[in-house]
Design a protein around this motif. Structure first.
Motif, mmCIF file in Angstrom:
data_model
loop_
_atom_site.group_PDB
_atom_site.id
_atom_site.type_symbol
_atom_site.label_atom_id
_atom_site.label_comp_id
_atom_site.label_asym_id
_atom_site.label_seq_id
_atom_site.Cartn_x
_atom_site.Cartn_y
_atom_site.Cartn_z
ATOM 1 N N ASP A 11 53.872 43.238 33.955
ATOM 2 C CA ASP A 11 52.900 42.182 34.286
ATOM 3 C C ASP A 11 51.532 42.543 33.733
ATOM 4 O OD1 ASP A 11 54.933 40.973 35.733
ATOM 5 O OD2 ASP A 11 54.004 41.291 37.698
ATOM 6 N N GLY A 12 51.131 43.799 33.915
ATOM 7 C CA GLY A 12 49.829 44.251 33.432
ATOM 8 C C GLY A 12 49.708 44.134 31.922
ATOM 9 N N LEU A 13 50.761 44.505 31.195
ATOM 10 C CA LEU A 13 50.732 44.381 29.735
ATOM 11 C C LEU A 13 50.551 42.930 29.312
ATOM 12 C CD1 LEU A 13 53.606 46.838 28.746
ATOM 13 C CD2 LEU A 13 51.156 47.158 28.369
ATOM 14 N N VAL A 14 51.317 42.037 29.927
ATOM 15 C CA VAL A 14 51.231 40.614 29.596
ATOM 16 C C VAL A 14 49.830 40.085 29.905
ATOM 17 C CG1 VAL A 14 52.062 38.308 30.250
ATOM 18 C CG2 VAL A 14 53.701 40.158 29.834
ATOM 19 N N LEU A 15 49.324 40.393 31.082
ATOM 20 C CA LEU A 15 48.001 39.903 31.465
ATOM 21 C C LEU A 15 46.908 40.467 30.559
ATOM 22 C CD1 LEU A 15 48.386 40.091 35.348
ATOM 23 C CD2 LEU A 15 48.343 38.009 33.932
ATOM 24 N N ALA A 16 47.025 41.741 30.179
ATOM 25 C CA ALA A 16 46.021 42.345 29.295
ATOM 26 C C ALA A 16 46.018 41.672 27.929
ATOM 27 C CB ALA A 16 46.290 43.846 29.146
ATOM 28 N N ILE A 17 47.190 41.357 27.408
ATOM 29 C CA ILE A 17 47.268 40.660 26.120
ATOM 30 C C ILE A 17 46.673 39.265 26.235
ATOM 31 C CG2 ILE A 17 48.880 39.635 24.451
ATOM 32 C CD1 ILE A 17 50.695 42.141 24.996
ATOM 33 N N LEU A 18 47.004 38.566 27.322
ATOM 34 C CA LEU A 18 46.497 37.202 27.490
ATOM 35 C C LEU A 18 45.016 37.162 27.836
ATOM 36 C CD1 LEU A 18 49.540 35.560 29.270
ATOM 37 C CD2 LEU A 18 48.751 35.192 26.915
ATOM 38 N N LYS A 19 44.475 38.267 28.284
ATOM 39 C CA LYS A 19 43.028 38.320 28.526
ATOM 40 C C LYS A 19 42.273 38.225 27.203
ATOM 41 C CE LYS A 19 39.428 40.828 30.889
ATOM 42 N NZ LYS A 19 38.994 42.110 31.388
ATOM 43 N N GLN A 72 48.055 31.119 29.353
ATOM 44 C CA GLN A 72 46.635 31.439 29.474
ATOM 45 C C GLN A 72 46.414 32.117 30.820
ATOM 46 O OE1 GLN A 72 43.958 28.008 29.998
ATOM 47 N NE2 GLN A 72 42.792 28.858 28.297
ATOM 48 N N ILE A 73 45.664 33.215 30.811
ATOM 49 C CA ILE A 73 45.382 33.932 32.051
ATOM 50 C C ILE A 73 44.386 33.127 32.894
ATOM 51 C CG2 ILE A 73 43.500 35.318 31.081
ATOM 52 C CD1 ILE A 73 44.595 37.697 32.751
ATOM 53 N N THR A 74 44.561 33.171 34.203
ATOM 54 C CA THR A 74 43.654 32.500 35.132
ATOM 55 C C THR A 74 42.710 33.539 35.750
ATOM 56 O OG1 THR A 74 45.133 32.849 37.001
ATOM 57 C CG2 THR A 74 45.445 30.799 35.730
ATOM 58 N N ASP A 75 41.765 33.069 36.541
ATOM 59 C CA ASP A 75 40.886 34.000 37.264
ATOM 60 C C ASP A 75 41.698 34.866 38.225
ATOM 61 O OD1 ASP A 75 38.626 33.141 35.930
ATOM 62 O OD2 ASP A 75 38.050 31.701 37.481
ATOM 63 N N VAL A 76 42.718 34.274 38.852
ATOM 64 C CA VAL A 76 43.613 35.040 39.733
ATOM 65 C C VAL A 76 44.313 36.121 38.919
ATOM 66 C CG1 VAL A 76 45.719 34.903 41.139
ATOM 67 C CG2 VAL A 76 43.952 33.148 41.361
ATOM 68 N N GLY A 77 44.763 35.787 37.715
ATOM 69 C CA GLY A 77 45.418 36.745 36.831
ATOM 70 C C GLY A 77 44.483 37.862 36.405
ATOM 71 N N LYS A 78 43.231 37.532 36.152
ATOM 72 C CA LYS A 78 42.253 38.554 35.773
ATOM 73 C C LYS A 78 42.031 39.539 36.916
ATOM 74 C CE LYS A 78 39.942 35.642 32.400
ATOM 75 N NZ LYS A 78 38.773 34.815 32.115
ATOM 76 N N GLN A 79 41.994 39.020 38.146
ATOM 77 C CA GLN A 79 41.844 39.898 39.315
ATOM 78 C C GLN A 79 43.083 40.778 39.477
ATOM 79 O OE1 GLN A 79 39.240 40.587 41.279
ATOM 80 N NE2 GLN A 79 40.547 42.086 42.288
ATOM 81 N N HIS A 80 44.255 40.170 39.298
ATOM 82 C CA HIS A 80 45.507 40.929 39.391
ATOM 83 C C HIS A 80 45.530 42.035 38.337
ATOM 84 C CE1 HIS A 80 50.208 40.800 39.436
ATOM 85 N NE2 HIS A 80 49.740 41.909 39.952
ATOM 86 N N LEU A 81 45.088 41.727 37.130
ATOM 87 C CA LEU A 81 45.024 42.727 36.063
ATOM 88 C C LEU A 81 44.113 43.880 36.467
ATOM 89 C CD1 LEU A 81 45.594 43.811 33.241
ATOM 90 C CD2 LEU A 81 43.782 42.297 32.377
ATOM 91 N N GLN A 82 42.966 43.605 37.068
ATOM 92 C CA GLN A 82 42.060 44.671 37.499
ATOM 93 C C GLN A 82 42.728 45.573 38.532
ATOM 94 O OE1 GLN A 82 39.185 45.593 36.067
ATOM 95 N NE2 GLN A 82 39.818 44.013 34.637
#
Length: 106
Positions: A11-19, A72-82
């Motif tokens: 999940d982190g890899l996917v979110l980091a790429i989409l960021k 596309q990453i959302t704000d929720v996704g950005k928080q999850h990535l952090q």
């Protein structure tokens, strides 16, 4: 021997790429494949789960007469990535203390 990748790390890899940018499914899978061995049949359930959890949103865009679904990453996704990045740093630090321990250190 292969090191197992957890769902959270994937999940982190996917979110980091989409960021960095939006990608359609196949292109996103190729980006992840540059780092770890993963199949499309593994990636699409990950994308569905992330979308269900509001980490991602999708939109369609026409390309050569066909629609491509972009993620596309959302704000929720950005928080999850952090959160994932923080857990990763702690995990990596703990492993590094063992892997790179000098001589008789305890």
């Amino acid at each position: 021997m292969k090191i197992q990748i957890t769902a959270e790390l994937l999940d982190g890899l996917v979110l980091a790429i989409l960021k960095q940018d939006d990608y359609y499914g196949y292109a996103l899978t190729q980006k992840v494949k540059n780092v770890i061995d993963v199949s499309e049949s593994t990636m699409y359930p990950v994308l569905r789960r992330l979308k269900k959890n509001s980490d991602l949103t999708t939109y369609d865009k026409s390309f050569q007469g066909r629609n491509r679904r972009y993620y596309q990453i959302t704000d929720v996704g950005k928080q999850h990535l952090q959160e994932i990045l923080q857990l990763w740093e702690e995990y990596k630090s703990n492993l590094d203390r063992i892997f790179y321990r000098k001589g008789g250190e305890e």
